[in-house]
Design an enzyme around this catalytic site. Structure first.
Site, PDB file in Angstrom:
ATOM      1  N   ASN A 126      65.450  97.141  40.083  1.00 19.77           N
ATOM      2  CA  ASN A 126      64.214  96.592  39.332  1.00 19.77           C
ATOM      3  C   ASN A 126      64.767  95.985  38.118  1.00 19.77           C
ATOM      4  O   ASN A 126      64.239  94.922  37.600  1.00 19.77           O
ATOM      5  CB  ASN A 126      63.234  97.774  39.139  1.00 19.77           C
ATOM      6  CG  ASN A 126      62.591  98.340  40.341  1.00 19.77           C
ATOM      7  OD1 ASN A 126      62.561  97.456  41.438  1.00 19.77           O
ATOM      8  ND2 ASN A 126      61.932  99.297  40.174  1.00 19.77           N
ATOM      9  N   HIS A 172      41.382  52.578  26.649  1.00 13.42           N
ATOM     10  CA  HIS A 172      40.442  52.486  27.581  1.00 13.42           C
ATOM     11  C   HIS A 172      41.144  51.500  28.786  1.00 13.42           C
ATOM     12  O   HIS A 172      40.310  50.963  29.532  1.00 13.42           O
ATOM     13  CB  HIS A 172      39.259  51.973  27.386  1.00 13.42           C
ATOM     14  CG  HIS A 172      38.399  52.616  26.178  1.00 13.42           C
ATOM     15  ND1 HIS A 172      37.519  53.737  26.411  1.00 13.42           N
ATOM     16  CD2 HIS A 172      38.417  52.390  24.854  1.00 13.42           C
ATOM     17  CE1 HIS A 172      37.171  54.276  25.336  1.00 13.42           C
ATOM     18  NE2 HIS A 172      37.825  53.452  24.345  1.00 13.42           N
ATOM     19  N   LYS A 299      57.723  43.011  49.738  1.00 18.12           N
ATOM     20  CA  LYS A 299      57.654  44.230  48.613  1.00 18.12           C
ATOM     21  C   LYS A 299      58.659  44.846  47.922  1.00 18.12           C
ATOM     22  O   LYS A 299      59.680  44.802  48.586  1.00 18.12           O
ATOM     23  CB  LYS A 299      56.775  45.197  49.440  1.00 18.12           C
ATOM     24  CG  LYS A 299      55.366  44.989  49.797  1.00 18.12           C
ATOM     25  CD  LYS A 299      54.337  45.219  49.039  1.00 18.12           C
ATOM     26  CE  LYS A 299      53.726  46.126  48.383  1.00 18.12           C
ATOM     27  NZ  LYS A 299      53.354  47.168  49.471  1.00 18.12           N
ATOM     28  N   TYR A 333      56.991  97.949  38.164  1.00 16.88           N
ATOM     29  CA  TYR A 333      57.476  96.954  39.248  1.00 16.88           C
ATOM     30  C   TYR A 333      56.619  97.257  40.404  1.00 16.88           C
ATOM     31  O   TYR A 333      56.157  98.332  40.725  1.00 16.88           O
ATOM     32  CB  TYR A 333      59.101  97.317  39.559  1.00 16.88           C
ATOM     33  CG  TYR A 333      59.500  96.370  40.915  1.00 16.88           C
ATOM     34  CD1 TYR A 333      59.914  95.044  40.488  1.00 16.88           C
ATOM     35  CD2 TYR A 333      59.284  96.757  41.958  1.00 16.88           C
ATOM     36  CE1 TYR A 333      60.184  94.361  41.336  1.00 16.88           C
ATOM     37  CE2 TYR A 333      59.749  96.081  43.065  1.00 16.88           C
ATOM     38  CZ  TYR A 333      60.129  94.695  42.622  1.00 16.88           C
ATOM     39  OH  TYR A 333      60.537  93.918  43.841  1.00 16.88           O
ATOM     40  N   LYS A 341      60.350  83.946  42.477  1.00 21.93           N
ATOM     41  CA  LYS A 341      61.398  83.194  42.355  1.00 21.93           C
ATOM     42  C   LYS A 341      61.305  81.726  42.985  1.00 21.93           C
ATOM     43  O   LYS A 341      61.578  80.910  42.191  1.00 21.93           O
ATOM     44  CB  LYS A 341      62.445  83.985  42.951  1.00 21.93           C
ATOM     45  CG  LYS A 341      63.141  85.204  42.445  1.00 21.93           C
ATOM     46  CD  LYS A 341      63.784  85.977  43.226  1.00 21.93           C
ATOM     47  CE  LYS A 341      63.870  87.390  42.719  1.00 21.93           C
ATOM     48  NZ  LYS A 341      62.578  88.138  42.836  1.00 21.93           N
TER      49      LYS A 341
HETATM   50  N1  ARG Z   1      64.296  91.670  45.937  1.00 17.18           N
HETATM   51  C1  ARG Z   1      63.331  92.404  45.029  1.00 17.18           C
HETATM   52  C2  ARG Z   1      62.766  91.357  44.028  1.00 17.18           C
HETATM   53  O1  ARG Z   1      63.091  90.436  43.940  1.00 17.18           O
HETATM   54  C3  ARG Z   1      64.339  93.276  44.242  1.00 17.18           C
HETATM   55  C4  ARG Z   1      63.779  94.569  43.397  1.00 17.18           C
HETATM   56  C5  ARG Z   1      63.286  95.574  44.585  1.00 17.18           C
HETATM   57  N2  ARG Z   1      63.162  96.831  44.048  1.00 17.18           N
HETATM   58  C6  ARG Z   1      62.511  97.538  44.741  1.00 17.18           C
HETATM   59  N3  ARG Z   1      62.258  98.711  44.223  1.00 17.18           N
HETATM   60  N4  ARG Z   1      62.201  97.347  46.004  1.00 17.18           N
HETATM   61  O2  ARG Z   1      61.915  91.644  43.341  1.00 17.18           O
END
Ligand code: ARG
Length: 477
Positions: A126, A172, A299, A333, A341
């Site tokens: 985490n 405009h 074009k 968490y 991500k």
């Molecule tokens: N792959 C997880 C994420 O991106 C990492 C952390 C996972 N932690 C857990 N307690 N399962 O969040």
């Protein structure tokens, strides 16, 4: 479904429990569980940051006596080899090991045994992922700031080159008053300047180190969080472990800054599309940033500009997507945050591409000076200059001057000519005190050079501004 894995996936389990956390489990996860749970397909992008974080953590564990010097050396060496393998494309990522953290740690233990297994002392995935991700976003911010400054420099160079080239200024999308092409380009430099400052702000708030917050509550081990923070280039350790492992506001700030910046780029892109159209015919784009049509041989399509115009959809989607993921999440968490991500990776790539394409287009574009000059004077664009002359020379109130100018415009319109083509006598039928000197303010050039107020479009202002930006941006490198 064409994926054989999915056919019997709801009940089936793989035989083995996860070696990293499977102590209390007798069976492995269902196939679909493995699939939904794994993040390795995308978080492998964090490998450098993960190794960087582990190196700092190991150095700190050694300093406080939780690892011996040999163990730390082994870890350092093992992680170095893993980095080389990943770099060379030799590392096989495993979905069963879920994520980048366990892929790397498990390989490390295979390589160096016991010492590898000690690395996870006083940390959790985490705080590890929160740290890796902050490092990644920090680098992304630095990269985008650098690219943005490079685009600003390119715009400023073009602004200096065309600081006195007239073009119609619009409100405009109707011809309003003449401006210079350089002034128009510098407007975007100002927008990009604020984009950079939003990113710099985000970076400042982001730059605290979560490592050592452990799972959520901190740790009983005598760790030195100041040391890891410093080794990783953070200003300080985060102050609250629950906050540190669970919030992703730094990623949201980044995405919101990118959304605003993408909006700016999309406006410039749209103008490029318009300018390059046959109807405007203000600029030519280079072969490098246009495409042809497979059916219409004549074009030249401004695809790069169109794509930059479109990227805001994706980037704003990424922002709203992550904001929605985070909404209502209780401390600390939760696995939901694994969804943080992909939007950030996606938006970063979209912005990186947009900035590079925009810089190429701006660098290569050629303004059609004659055409822009002609249109700059069309549509009675110096009518405001005439009204201003009446105020200045005849001391008329502006509202009265506006009214008289309106009459002169409709007279010219009726005669199908420009304001400057009216004779003095014709003008005097509307306002008897008008004299010869009025003609000096009716040209595009006179209009432009009179706009010397701070921030105005007078060529001398534009030249000074462009020079200011050139020296400012090139001195910063
Ligand atoms: N792959 C997880 C994420 O991106 C990492 C952390 C996972 N932690 C857990 N307690 N399962 O969040």
């Amino acid at each position: 479904m064409n994926n054989s894995k999915s056919d019997n996936n709801t009940q089936s389990t793989s035989q083995m429990a996860n070696p990293q956390w499977g102590g209390r489990f007798s069976g492995g996860p269902a196939a679909i569980m493995g699939e939904i749970n794994a993040s390795i397909a995308f978080d492998k992008q964090l490998w450098r940051q993960d190794i960087q974080g582990s190196l700092a953590h190991a150095a700190m564990l050694c300093k406080v006596g939780l690892l011996t010097k040999e163990e730390e050396n082994d870890i350092r060496k093992g992680l170095g080899e893993i980095a080389a393998d990943i770099e060379a494309g030799r590392f096989e990522f495993s979905e069963a090991l879920e994520d980048i953290h366990m892929n790397i740690e498990s390989r490390l233990s295979d390589k160096i045994g016991e010492a590898g297994k000690r690395l996870h002392t006083a940390r959790s995935r985490n705080d590890q992922v929160a740290t890796d991700f902050r490092l990644w976003v920090r680098e992304a911010i630095d990269g985008i700031i650098e690219q943005t400054k490079s685009l600003m420099l390119c715009l400023a160079r073009q602004a200096l080159a065309y600081h006195n080239v007239p073009m119609p200024g619009f409100t405009h999308l109707q011809v309003a008053q003449p401006v210079t092409f350089g002034h128009h380009l510098l407007a975007y430099v100002e927008m990009l300047k604020r984009d950079v400052s939003r990113l710099e702000d985000t970076r400042k708030r982001l730059n605290e180190c979560p490592l050592g917050s452990a799972a959520l509550a901190g740790t009983s081990f005598p760790i030195d969080r100041h040391m890891t923070a410093e080794l990783l280039g953070f200003d300080r350790p985060t102050a609250n472990s629950l906050d540190a492992v669970s919030d992703r506001d730094f990623a949201l700030e980044f995405l919101s800054a990118l959304s605003i910046q993408a909006m700016h780029l999309s406006r410039l892109a749209e103008e490029i599309v318009q300018w390059a159209s046959a109807a405007f015919n203000f600029i030519s784009l280079s072969d490098g940033f246009t495409t042809g049509s497979s059916i219409m041989p004549q074009k030249r399509n401004p695809d790069a500009a169109e794509l930059v115009r479109a990227k805001i959809g994706r980037i704003t989607g990424d922002f709203i997507g992550l904001l929605t993921v985070m909404k209502g999440l209780p401390l600390a968490y939760a696995k939901d945050t694994q969804e943080d991500k992909e939007p950030v990776f996606d938006a970063t790539r979209a912005m990186t591409l947009s900035l590079a394409a925009m810089e190429g287009m701006i660098r290569d574009l050629k303004p059609h000076e004659q055409r822009m000059r002609e249109l700059a004077g069309a549509g009675f664009s110096t009518a405001t200059d005439l009204a201003d002359w009446l105020v200045r020379e005849l001391r008329l109130p502006f509202r009265t001057a506006h009214h008289i100018t309106g009459k002169l415009v409709s007279l010219a319109e009726a005669k199908n000519c420009d304001l400057a083509d009216l004779s003095l006598e014709e003008m005097q039928t509307v306002e008897p005190h008008i004299n010869e000197t009025v003609f000096s303010v009716l040209t595009v050039e006179a209009s432009l050079s009179s706009r010397t107020s701070v921030g105005g479009t007078a060529p001398q202002n534009v030249k000074a501004q462009a020079e200011h930006w050139l020296s400012h941006l090139s001195s910063k490198g």
